[in-house]
Design a protein around this motif. Structure first.
Motif, PDB file in Angstrom:
ATOM      1  N   ASN A  79       0.864  -1.185   0.000  1.00 36.41           N
ATOM      2  CA  ASN A  79       0.000   0.000   0.000  1.00 36.41           C
ATOM      3  C   ASN A  79       0.895   1.227   0.000  1.00 36.41           C
ATOM      4  O   ASN A  79       1.686   1.421   0.915  1.00 36.41           O
ATOM      5  CB  ASN A  79      -0.911   0.017   1.229  1.00 36.41           C
ATOM      6  CG  ASN A  79      -1.908  -1.118   1.204  1.00 36.41           C
ATOM      7  OD1 ASN A  79      -2.473  -1.410   0.160  1.00 36.41           O
ATOM      8  ND2 ASN A  79      -2.111  -1.759   2.343  1.00 36.41           N
ATOM      9  N   ILE A  80       0.749   2.054  -1.017  1.00 33.29           N
ATOM     10  CA  ILE A  80       1.545   3.269  -1.124  1.00 33.29           C
ATOM     11  C   ILE A  80       0.581   4.445  -1.022  1.00 33.29           C
ATOM     12  O   ILE A  80      -0.305   4.604  -1.862  1.00 33.29           O
ATOM     13  CB  ILE A  80       2.324   3.309  -2.451  1.00 33.29           C
ATOM     14  CG1 ILE A  80       3.264   2.120  -2.511  1.00 33.29           C
ATOM     15  CG2 ILE A  80       3.067   4.619  -2.594  1.00 33.29           C
ATOM     16  CD1 ILE A  80       3.944   1.964  -3.837  1.00 33.29           C
ATOM     17  N   HIS A  81       0.776   5.261   0.000  1.00 36.72           N
ATOM     18  CA  HIS A  81      -0.110   6.406   0.194  1.00 36.72           C
ATOM     19  C   HIS A  81       0.369   7.625  -0.583  1.00 36.72           C
ATOM     20  O   HIS A  81      -0.432   8.415  -1.046  1.00 36.72           O
ATOM     21  CB  HIS A  81      -0.234   6.724   1.680  1.00 36.72           C
ATOM     22  CG  HIS A  81      -0.826   5.589   2.456  1.00 36.72           C
ATOM     23  ND1 HIS A  81      -2.153   5.256   2.389  1.00 36.72           N
ATOM     24  CD2 HIS A  81      -0.269   4.681   3.288  1.00 36.72           C
ATOM     25  CE1 HIS A  81      -2.399   4.209   3.148  1.00 36.72           C
ATOM     26  NE2 HIS A  81      -1.261   3.832   3.709  1.00 36.72           N
ATOM     27  N   MET A  82       1.675   7.782  -0.726  1.00 40.82           N
ATOM     28  CA  MET A  82       2.203   8.883  -1.528  1.00 40.82           C
ATOM     29  C   MET A  82       3.544   8.448  -2.096  1.00 40.82           C
ATOM     30  O   MET A  82       4.380   7.897  -1.392  1.00 40.82           O
ATOM     31  CB  MET A  82       2.405  10.136  -0.678  1.00 40.82           C
ATOM     32  CG  MET A  82       2.850  11.333  -1.513  1.00 40.82           C
ATOM     33  SD  MET A  82       3.019  12.852  -0.565  1.00 40.82           S
ATOM     34  CE  MET A  82       4.629  12.615   0.140  1.00 40.82           C
ATOM     35  N   LEU A  83       3.747   8.696  -3.381  1.00 40.22           N
ATOM     36  CA  LEU A  83       5.002   8.373  -4.054  1.00 40.22           C
ATOM     37  C   LEU A  83       5.452   9.607  -4.805  1.00 40.22           C
ATOM     38  O   LEU A  83       4.726  10.122  -5.650  1.00 40.22           O
ATOM     39  CB  LEU A  83       4.812   7.205  -5.026  1.00 40.22           C
ATOM     40  CG  LEU A  83       6.028   6.819  -5.862  1.00 40.22           C
ATOM     41  CD1 LEU A  83       7.124   6.272  -4.968  1.00 40.22           C
ATOM     42  CD2 LEU A  83       5.642   5.803  -6.910  1.00 40.22           C
ATOM     43  N   LYS A  84       6.630  10.107  -4.460  1.00 38.59           N
ATOM     44  CA  LYS A  84       7.162  11.305  -5.116  1.00 38.59           C
ATOM     45  C   LYS A  84       8.370  10.885  -5.941  1.00 38.59           C
ATOM     46  O   LYS A  84       9.321  10.321  -5.420  1.00 38.59           O
ATOM     47  CB  LYS A  84       7.557  12.345  -4.081  1.00 38.59           C
ATOM     48  CG  LYS A  84       8.053  13.640  -4.682  1.00 38.59           C
ATOM     49  CD  LYS A  84       8.344  14.664  -3.598  1.00 38.59           C
ATOM     50  CE  LYS A  84       8.811  15.950  -4.216  1.00 38.59           C
ATOM     51  NZ  LYS A  84       9.096  16.970  -3.196  1.00 38.59           N
ATOM     52  N   VAL A  85       8.322  11.163  -7.247  1.00 35.43           N
ATOM     53  CA  VAL A  85       9.410  10.830  -8.153  1.00 35.43           C
ATOM     54  C   VAL A  85      10.023  12.131  -8.627  1.00 35.43           C
ATOM     55  O   VAL A  85       9.323  12.994  -9.162  1.00 35.43           O
ATOM     56  CB  VAL A  85       8.892  10.004  -9.355  1.00 35.43           C
ATOM     57  CG1 VAL A  85      10.009   9.704 -10.326  1.00 35.43           C
ATOM     58  CG2 VAL A  85       8.238   8.722  -8.870  1.00 35.43           C
ATOM     59  N   GLY A  86      11.345  12.287  -8.426  1.00 38.94           N
ATOM     60  CA  GLY A  86      12.024  13.521  -8.792  1.00 38.94           C
ATOM     61  C   GLY A  86      12.092  13.735 -10.290  1.00 38.94           C
ATOM     62  O   GLY A  86      11.783  14.808 -10.783  1.00 38.94           O
TER      63      GLY A  86
END
Length: 68
Positions: free
Chosen positions: A10-17
């Motif tokens: 479960n991923i609640h937030m994923l930030k990719v640069g």
């Protein structure tokens, strides 16, 4: 020996640069990575861009061998 692994992530937030053409984003574990390519028109462009005209002949910094 057969081994079956069930995995739930479960991923609640994923930030990719940044993402480039050769980027790999892997979440969890996998026996193999399958490539995919998605092309998005995020700018809402409706026609092709103008072709680029070279400004001058530049000598490469590293000389390349001629094709064989």
């Amino acid at each position: 020996m057969h081994l079956t692994v069930h995995q739930a992530i479960n991923i609640h937030m994923l930030k990719v640069g940044s993402v480039s053409n050769s980027s790999v984003l892997q979440i969890g574990s996998a026996g193999s990575i399958q490539s995919t390519a998605d092309l998005y028109n995020t700018g809402g462009y409706t026609e092709l861009a103008e072709p680029v005209e070279p400004e001058g002949a530049e000598v490469p910094l590293i000389p390349l061998a001629p094709p064989s």
